[in-house]
Design a protein around this motif. Structure first.
Motif, PDB file in Angstrom:
ATOM      1  N   VAL A  90       0.847  -1.193   0.000  1.00 12.66           N
ATOM      2  CA  VAL A  90       0.000   0.000   0.000  1.00 12.66           C
ATOM      3  C   VAL A  90       0.884   1.245   0.000  1.00 12.66           C
ATOM      4  CG1 VAL A  90      -1.637   1.340   1.374  1.00 12.66           C
ATOM      5  CG2 VAL A  90      -1.896  -1.138   1.199  1.00 12.66           C
ATOM      6  N   VAL A  91       0.604   2.177  -0.889  1.00 10.16           N
ATOM      7  CA  VAL A  91       1.370   3.434  -0.930  1.00 10.16           C
ATOM      8  C   VAL A  91       0.492   4.646  -0.614  1.00 10.16           C
ATOM      9  CG1 VAL A  91       3.162   2.623  -2.506  1.00 10.16           C
ATOM     10  CG2 VAL A  91       1.040   3.549  -3.447  1.00 10.16           C
ATOM     11  N   GLU A  92      -0.822   4.470  -0.673  1.00  9.78           N
ATOM     12  CA  GLU A  92      -1.709   5.585  -0.347  1.00  9.78           C
ATOM     13  C   GLU A  92      -1.595   5.923   1.137  1.00  9.78           C
ATOM     14  OE1 GLU A  92      -2.709   2.830  -1.874  1.00  9.78           O
ATOM     15  OE2 GLU A  92      -2.925   3.562  -3.930  1.00  9.78           O
ATOM     16  N   GLU A  93      -1.540   7.202   1.429  1.00  7.18           N
ATOM     17  CA  GLU A  93      -1.439   7.708   2.804  1.00  7.18           C
ATOM     18  C   GLU A  93      -0.218   7.125   3.517  1.00  7.18           C
ATOM     19  OE1 GLU A  93      -5.140   7.123   4.794  1.00  7.18           O
ATOM     20  OE2 GLU A  93      -6.260   8.395   3.399  1.00  7.18           O
ATOM     21  N   ARG A  94       0.851   6.971   2.775  1.00 14.62           N
ATOM     22  CA  ARG A  94       2.132   6.525   3.332  1.00 14.62           C
ATOM     23  C   ARG A  94       3.205   7.559   3.033  1.00 14.62           C
ATOM     24  NH1 ARG A  94      -1.017   3.160   4.798  1.00 14.62           N
ATOM     25  NH2 ARG A  94      -0.604   1.002   5.351  1.00 14.62           N
ATOM     26  N   HIS A  95       4.114   7.735   3.973  1.00 13.98           N
ATOM     27  CA  HIS A  95       5.269   8.597   3.766  1.00 13.98           C
ATOM     28  C   HIS A  95       6.387   7.749   3.154  1.00 13.98           C
ATOM     29  CE1 HIS A  95       3.434  11.793   6.173  1.00 13.98           C
ATOM     30  NE2 HIS A  95       3.101  10.847   7.044  1.00 13.98           N
ATOM     31  N   VAL A  96       6.967   8.214   2.043  1.00 16.06           N
ATOM     32  CA  VAL A  96       8.109   7.535   1.441  1.00 16.06           C
ATOM     33  C   VAL A  96       9.378   8.148   2.019  1.00 16.06           C
ATOM     34  CG1 VAL A  96       9.353   7.003  -0.690  1.00 16.06           C
ATOM     35  CG2 VAL A  96       6.849   7.074  -0.691  1.00 16.06           C
ATOM     36  N   ILE A  97      10.218   7.321   2.595  1.00 12.39           N
ATOM     37  CA  ILE A  97      11.494   7.782   3.161  1.00 12.39           C
ATOM     38  C   ILE A  97      12.607   7.013   2.471  1.00 12.39           C
ATOM     39  CG2 ILE A  97      12.892   8.029   5.248  1.00 12.39           C
ATOM     40  CD1 ILE A  97      10.289   7.976   6.848  1.00 12.39           C
ATOM     41  N   THR A 203      -1.700  -7.221  -1.101  1.00 10.24           N
ATOM     42  CA  THR A 203      -1.021  -5.937  -0.952  1.00 10.24           C
ATOM     43  C   THR A 203      -0.647  -5.752   0.517  1.00 10.24           C
ATOM     44  OG1 THR A 203      -2.391  -5.059  -2.729  1.00 10.24           O
ATOM     45  CG2 THR A 203      -1.185  -3.464  -1.399  1.00 10.24           C
ATOM     46  N   ALA A 204       0.634  -5.747   0.816  1.00 13.18           N
ATOM     47  CA  ALA A 204       1.096  -5.596   2.198  1.00 13.18           C
ATOM     48  C   ALA A 204       0.661  -4.244   2.748  1.00 13.18           C
ATOM     49  CB  ALA A 204       2.614  -5.733   2.261  1.00 13.18           C
ATOM     50  N   ASP A 205       0.142  -4.278   3.958  1.00 10.59           N
ATOM     51  CA  ASP A 205      -0.382  -3.071   4.590  1.00 10.59           C
ATOM     52  C   ASP A 205       0.064  -3.061   6.051  1.00 10.59           C
ATOM     53  OD1 ASP A 205      -1.771  -0.864   5.425  1.00 10.59           O
ATOM     54  OD2 ASP A 205      -3.777  -1.713   5.102  1.00 10.59           O
ATOM     55  N   HIS A 206       1.265  -2.539   6.292  1.00  7.57           N
ATOM     56  CA  HIS A 206       1.842  -2.525   7.632  1.00  7.57           C
ATOM     57  C   HIS A 206       2.313  -1.108   7.977  1.00  7.57           C
ATOM     58  CE1 HIS A 206       1.719  -6.873   7.430  1.00  7.57           C
ATOM     59  NE2 HIS A 206       2.446  -6.851   6.334  1.00  7.57           N
ATOM     60  N   ASP A 207       2.586  -0.891   9.249  1.00  9.39           N
ATOM     61  CA  ASP A 207       2.967   0.450   9.705  1.00  9.39           C
ATOM     62  C   ASP A 207       4.308   0.907   9.122  1.00  9.39           C
ATOM     63  OD1 ASP A 207       0.653   0.542  11.167  1.00  9.39           O
ATOM     64  OD2 ASP A 207       1.598   0.059  13.085  1.00  9.39           O
ATOM     65  N   ILE A 208       5.280   0.006   9.093  1.00 11.21           N
ATOM     66  CA  ILE A 208       6.594   0.315   8.529  1.00 11.21           C
ATOM     67  C   ILE A 208       6.993  -0.835   7.615  1.00 11.21           C
ATOM     68  CG2 ILE A 208       9.036   0.787   8.988  1.00 11.21           C
ATOM     69  CD1 ILE A 208       8.268   1.778  11.748  1.00 11.21           C
ATOM     70  N   MET A 209       7.225  -0.531   6.331  1.00 11.98           N
ATOM     71  CA  MET A 209       7.625  -1.538   5.352  1.00 11.98           C
ATOM     72  C   MET A 209       8.911  -1.091   4.668  1.00 11.98           C
ATOM     73  SD  MET A 209       3.876  -2.518   3.708  1.00 11.98           S
ATOM     74  CE  MET A 209       3.343  -0.819   3.398  1.00 11.98           C
ATOM     75  N   LEU A 210       9.898  -1.964   4.653  1.00 11.61           N
ATOM     76  CA  LEU A 210      11.210  -1.646   4.095  1.00 11.61           C
ATOM     77  C   LEU A 210      11.427  -2.381   2.775  1.00 11.61           C
ATOM     78  CD1 LEU A 210      13.454  -1.915   7.305  1.00 11.61           C
ATOM     79  CD2 LEU A 210      12.084   0.033   6.505  1.00 11.61           C
ATOM     80  N   PHE A 211      11.988  -1.666   1.796  1.00  9.07           N
ATOM     81  CA  PHE A 211      12.320  -2.225   0.497  1.00  9.07           C
ATOM     82  C   PHE A 211      13.713  -1.742   0.083  1.00  9.07           C
ATOM     83  CE2 PHE A 211       7.730  -2.088   0.690  1.00  9.07           C
ATOM     84  CZ  PHE A 211       7.330  -3.310   0.144  1.00  9.07           C
ATOM     85  N   THR A 212      14.280  -2.410  -0.909  1.00  7.44           N
ATOM     86  CA  THR A 212      15.624  -2.037  -1.351  1.00  7.44           C
ATOM     87  C   THR A 212      15.775  -2.225  -2.848  1.00  7.44           C
ATOM     88  OG1 THR A 212      17.973  -2.601  -1.165  1.00  7.44           O
ATOM     89  CG2 THR A 212      16.410  -4.359  -0.711  1.00  7.44           C
ATOM     90  N   VAL A 213      16.529  -1.338  -3.466  1.00  5.74           N
ATOM     91  CA  VAL A 213      16.802  -1.437  -4.902  1.00  5.74           C
ATOM     92  C   VAL A 213      17.616  -2.697  -5.204  1.00  5.74           C
ATOM     93  CG1 VAL A 213      18.028  -0.343  -6.836  1.00  5.74           C
ATOM     94  CG2 VAL A 213      16.625   1.047  -5.306  1.00  5.74           C
ATOM     95  N   SER A 214      18.493  -3.082  -4.283  1.00  6.52           N
ATOM     96  CA  SER A 214      19.421  -4.179  -4.560  1.00  6.52           C
ATOM     97  C   SER A 214      18.700  -5.469  -4.912  1.00  6.52           C
ATOM     98  CB  SER A 214      20.360  -4.403  -3.366  1.00  6.52           C
ATOM     99  OG  SER A 214      19.649  -4.861  -2.235  1.00  6.52           O
ATOM    100  N   LYS A 215      17.624  -5.821  -4.214  1.00  4.92           N
ATOM    101  CA  LYS A 215      16.948  -7.080  -4.458  1.00  4.92           C
ATOM    102  C   LYS A 215      15.773  -6.943  -5.424  1.00  4.92           C
ATOM    103  CE  LYS A 215      19.790  -9.310  -1.891  1.00  4.92           C
ATOM    104  NZ  LYS A 215      20.627  -8.213  -1.391  1.00  4.92           N
TER     105      LYS A 215
END
Length: 394
Positions: A90-97, A203-215
């Protein structure tokens, strides 16, 4: 007379560990260096190339009015676009950091979730087998805010930060939080929740979700990750950590990553009749072929076992698909082999022992993401272990 390019500063490309050509050479599969994707990006060519003029990205700031003031707008746009395409978060109403890899974001999240005035550090837990870097990264600076506890199943308190890696590194299983206390906090590490590795079942919907370009795309050297954060105050604290830690994140890396993510999305959203620009299709075909070969090699050796994975309906591919983790979780089944890492090292195969993941040394993690030449030699060497071991006994 000076050559025409005397004023040009050129650098030779560095591509990590070179492909192994000697049949007896050491194969290093300890790290998850995703060089498997090189052939795709070589084929993409200029579509994935970006030129950054010398005057561009000179300021610390991308947009000083935004919560994450060092986040490049193009990168934020392509992150949201890619998640919308894949449907994995989920990206709606999420802050991208944005962070310097997901490791920095993990540290930032620990900082943000730990009360500054607590009487003792927050306990950080994760269910075994957990990612081997969680303990060392947590305790690296010996923070008074948090400390590594260990296996989530063994924790009895009410206040904690639980790390949930799903699909899990090292064993590829789909995980959920173990602990349920209303005073606990959870960080979801979704680095491998992409369709080349596993079915996108929701669609994952969690408080903090981490992703990375590497994988996701294979660009480990870009050193870039991102977090999707629901709570504004938590997001502000994470941004503050990154500000104190590195005064922001490389804008050059963000622009390159934005270009790369754009190519991935364009490959599916723009006309692509031959399918040559579809990264996830490329990755899935290659991973499927590698896992089939590894299963055959393991069976031929008679030394090891691998986990079994169920299939699932993938909403991205619109079909039922199998699981092809980025790492193989090998178990030595021979009673006389108690140290699987040591045994494989004797055969010039470097892996990572299960002891680093909180379990027995009969397990090892093996990267499935290396170059074709290295993977080919690894499979051949594994399948020949049974016959070589037998000949040594004779």
């Amino acid at each position: 007379m000076a050559a025409a390019n005397d004023d040009c500063v050129c650098a030779d490309p560095t591509n990590g560990a070179r492909a192994v050509t000697n049949a007896s050479a050491i194969i290093n599969l300890d790290h998850g260096d995703p060089t498997m994707f090189e052939s795709f990006w070589r084929r993409i060519g200029e579509k994935g190339t970006i030129v950054i003029p010398g005057w561009q990205t000179m300021s610390y700031f991308s947009d000083a009015t935004k919560l994450c003031w060092f986040l490049e707008p193009d990168f934020a746009h392509e992150v949201r676009r890619l998640h919308g395409l894949v449907g994995n978060a989920v990206v709606e109403e999420r802050h991208v950091i944005v962070g310097t890899g997901s490791t920095q974001l993990f540290q930032a999240a620990l900082y943000a979730l730990s009360p500054p005035d607590a009487s003792e550090p927050m306990s950080v837990v994760s269910a075994v087998p957990y990612y081997s870097s969680y303990p060392s990264v947590t305790d690296y600076l010996r923070s008074g805010l948090f400390r590594w506890f260990g296996d989530a199943h063994a924790f009895k308190g009410e206040t904690y930060i639980e790390l949930v890696c799903s699909p899990n590194n090292p064993d590829g299983t789909i995980k959920e939080a173990v602990l349920k206390s209303k005073f606990g906090k959870t960080i979801h590490d979704l680095a491998y929740y992409w369709p080349q590795y596993t079915a996108i079942v929701g669609t994952a919907d969690h408080d903090i979700m981490l992703f990375t370009v590497s994988k996701s795309t294979g660009h480990a050297g870009t050193r870039l990750g991102w977090a999707l954060v629901k709570d504004r105050d938590v997001a502000k604290k994470m941004v503050k950590f990154i500000e104190l830690n590195t005064i922001g994140v490389s804008k050059d890396s963000q622009l390159r990553a934005a270009k790369i993510l754009k190519v991935v999305s364009d490959g599916y959203e723009l006309p692509n009749p031959d399918g040559m620009d579809k990264l996830f299709d490329f990755g899935r075909r290659l991973m499927a072929a590698r896992w089939e070969r590894l299963h055959e090699a393991v069976k031929a050796s008679g030394f090891f076992s691998l986990p079994e994975f169920s299939s699932g309906f993938c909403t991205f591919f619109k079909e039922r698909t199998a699981t092809y983790p980025a790492f193989a979780w090998l178990k030595c089944e021979k009673e006389e082999i108690r140290d699987c890492e040591g045994f494989l090292k004797e055969h010039n195969i470097l892996t990572r022992s299960g002891k680093h993941f909180g379990v027995a040394s009969k397990f090892v993690r093996v990267s499935m993401l290396d170059r074709d030449e290295n993977f080919d030699l690894f499979v051949k060497r594994i399948s020949s272990l049974g016959s070589s071991h037998l000949s040594q006994k004779v």
